[in-house]
Design a protein around this motif. Structure first.
Motif, PDB file in Angstrom:
ATOM      1  N   LEU A  86       0.838  -1.201   0.000  1.00 39.10           N
ATOM      2  CA  LEU A  86       0.000   0.000   0.000  1.00 39.10           C
ATOM      3  C   LEU A  86       0.874   1.251   0.000  1.00 39.10           C
ATOM      4  CD1 LEU A  86      -2.730   1.448   0.189  1.00 39.10           C
ATOM      5  CD2 LEU A  86      -2.579   1.218   2.690  1.00 39.10           C
ATOM      6  N   LEU A  87       1.908   1.260   0.834  1.00 35.45           N
ATOM      7  CA  LEU A  87       2.821   2.402   0.857  1.00 35.45           C
ATOM      8  C   LEU A  87       3.516   2.579  -0.492  1.00 35.45           C
ATOM      9  CD1 LEU A  87       4.463   2.036   4.385  1.00 35.45           C
ATOM     10  CD2 LEU A  87       2.773   3.736   3.667  1.00 35.45           C
ATOM     11  N   ALA A  88       3.873   1.461  -1.129  1.00 36.67           N
ATOM     12  CA  ALA A  88       4.497   1.542  -2.445  1.00 36.67           C
ATOM     13  C   ALA A  88       3.545   2.160  -3.456  1.00 36.67           C
ATOM     14  CB  ALA A  88       4.927   0.148  -2.907  1.00 36.67           C
ATOM     15  N   ASP A  89       2.289   1.754  -3.427  1.00 38.67           N
ATOM     16  CA  ASP A  89       1.293   2.343  -4.331  1.00 38.67           C
ATOM     17  C   ASP A  89       1.111   3.826  -4.051  1.00 38.67           C
ATOM     18  OD1 ASP A  89       0.868  -0.087  -5.560  1.00 38.67           O
ATOM     19  OD2 ASP A  89      -0.982  -0.544  -4.467  1.00 38.67           O
ATOM     20  N   MET A  90       1.131   4.191  -2.787  1.00 35.03           N
ATOM     21  CA  MET A  90       0.949   5.588  -2.427  1.00 35.03           C
ATOM     22  C   MET A  90       2.123   6.445  -2.899  1.00 35.03           C
ATOM     23  SD  MET A  90      -0.726   5.114   1.373  1.00 35.03           S
ATOM     24  CE  MET A  90      -0.948   6.860   1.664  1.00 35.03           C
ATOM     25  N   GLN A  91       3.321   5.855  -2.914  1.00 40.83           N
ATOM     26  CA  GLN A  91       4.465   6.590  -3.448  1.00 40.83           C
ATOM     27  C   GLN A  91       4.286   6.872  -4.935  1.00 40.83           C
ATOM     28  OE1 GLN A  91       6.988   7.924  -1.547  1.00 40.83           O
ATOM     29  NE2 GLN A  91       5.630   7.182   0.065  1.00 40.83           N
ATOM     30  N   GLN A  92       3.734   5.915  -5.670  1.00 42.30           N
ATOM     31  CA  GLN A  92       3.475   6.131  -7.091  1.00 42.30           C
ATOM     32  C   GLN A  92       2.475   7.259  -7.300  1.00 42.30           C
ATOM     33  OE1 GLN A  92       2.336   2.324  -8.807  1.00 42.30           O
ATOM     34  NE2 GLN A  92       4.470   1.865  -9.281  1.00 42.30           N
ATOM     35  N   ASP A  93       1.541   7.399  -6.369  1.00 44.01           N
ATOM     36  CA  ASP A  93       0.544   8.466  -6.458  1.00 44.01           C
ATOM     37  C   ASP A  93       1.029   9.758  -5.815  1.00 44.01           C
ATOM     38  OD1 ASP A  93      -1.253   6.805  -7.754  1.00 44.01           O
ATOM     39  OD2 ASP A  93      -2.206   6.140  -5.898  1.00 44.01           O
TER      40      ASP A  93
END
Length: 237
Positions: free
Chosen positions: A95-102
Motif C-alpha cells: 500500500l505504501l508503495a502504491d501511495m508513493q506512485q501516487d
C-alpha cells in the motif's frame, strides 16, 4: 524507481527495496542489532515501540506489529497466517508503495519481515523516517498551530480520500508536521483502498474525537474547536 525483491527461506519472507536495503537478513529487523552497531538513534512509544536507526546515510524506522485490545494481552504479536498476501506487513508494504506512485505524503517502504511458525506469523516493517518532523500531538503540546497549518492538514487528508485511501486509525498521533509545514500521514497498518464515501466522514470524526480526548487528558494542549474549521476549510477547499 524502487527495486522490489523478496527472499523466502525457512519460514521467513523478507520484502525489500534493493536500492535502499540491499541483501537484508533477519538481524536487520532486531533493534538490538542496530543498538550494538551504535546506529540506534531513538524510539517512540505507542502500542509497541518504534525504533529509529541510521543506515547508509538514511534515517529509517523499524516497527514490530503488535495487537491491541484484550486479544493483544493474550497473543501480543501473533497473527493467524492465511497467506503472505494477507499478512499485515505485506499489505502495508505494498500500500505504501502504491501511495508513493501516487505521490501521496506517506512513508517510503524499505523492507518487511514475515516470520511464520505453524499457523501463526509475526512481522516487522522498515520505512524511511520523515525528516525533521514531529507528530501533531507533540506540536500541539508545545504551541498552537496556525490556520494555514490546519488548512494543510485538511488538504492532506483530502488527498488520501480522493485516492480512496482508508486510514484505519486516523488520529492526531499519526499526523506529522515537518519544518516546511508539510503534513504527512503515518501508520498504515490495516489500511487499504476502499470504495464508497461514507467512511470518509467517519475518518474525520475519529480524528476529531482524538483531539477532544487529548484536550481533556493533557494539561497543556493548544487546540480549540475553532481550529477544526480551518481543517475543514482545507478538506473541502
Amino acid at each position: 524507481m524502487p527495486d522490489f525483491h523478496n527472499i523466502n527461506q525457512d519460514g521467513i519472507t523478507i520484502l525489500f527495496d534493493a536500492q535502499l536495503l540491499p541483501n537484508p537478513d533477519k538481524a536487520l529487523f532486531d533493534p538490538q542489532y542496530w543498538r550494538t552497531q551504535g546506529l540506534l538513534s531513538g524510539g517512540a512509544k505507542g502500542r509497541g515501540t518504534t525504533y529509529f536507526f541510521r543506515y547508509q546515510q538514511l534515517d529509517m524506522v523499524l516497527r514490530h506489529y503488535r495487537r491491541g485490545g484484550l486479544i493483544g494481552k493474550l497473543l501480543q504479536d501473533q497473527y493467524f497466517f492465511t497467506g503472505l498476501e494477507h499478512t499485515r506487513a505485506w499489505q502495508e508494504f505494498y500500500l505504501l508503495a502504491d501511495m508513493q506512485q501516487d505521490q501521496l505524503p506517506a512513508p517510503v517502504p524499505v523492507a518487511a519481515l514475515i516470520e511464520r511458525s505453524g499457523l501463526a506469523y509475526r512481522a516487522d516493517l522498515i520505512t524511511l523516517r520523515i525528516p525533521a518532523s514531529v507528530d501533531v500531538f507533540q506540536a500541539l503540546s508545545e504551541r498552537a498551530l496556525t490556520e494555514n497549518q490546519w488548512i494543510s492538514i485538511g488538504r492532506t487528508i483530502r488527498q488520501l480520500h480522493d485516492q480512496q485511501i482508508f486510514h484505519h486509525d486516523l488520529n492526531i498521533h499519526n499526523l506529522m508536521l515537518d519544518q516546511q509545514d508539510k503534513i504527512w500521514i503515518i501508520d498504515f497498518d490495516k489500511c487499504r483502498r476502499k470504495g464508497g464515501q461514507k467512511w470518509k466522514q467517519q475518518n474525520l470524526d475519529r480524528l476529531l474525537r482524538s483531539l477532544h480526548k487529548e484536550k481533556q487528558r493533557q494539561s497543556s494542549f493548544y487546540w480549540q474547536q475553532s481550529d477544526w474549521d480551518g481543517l475543514l476549510a482545507g478538506y473541502n477547499r
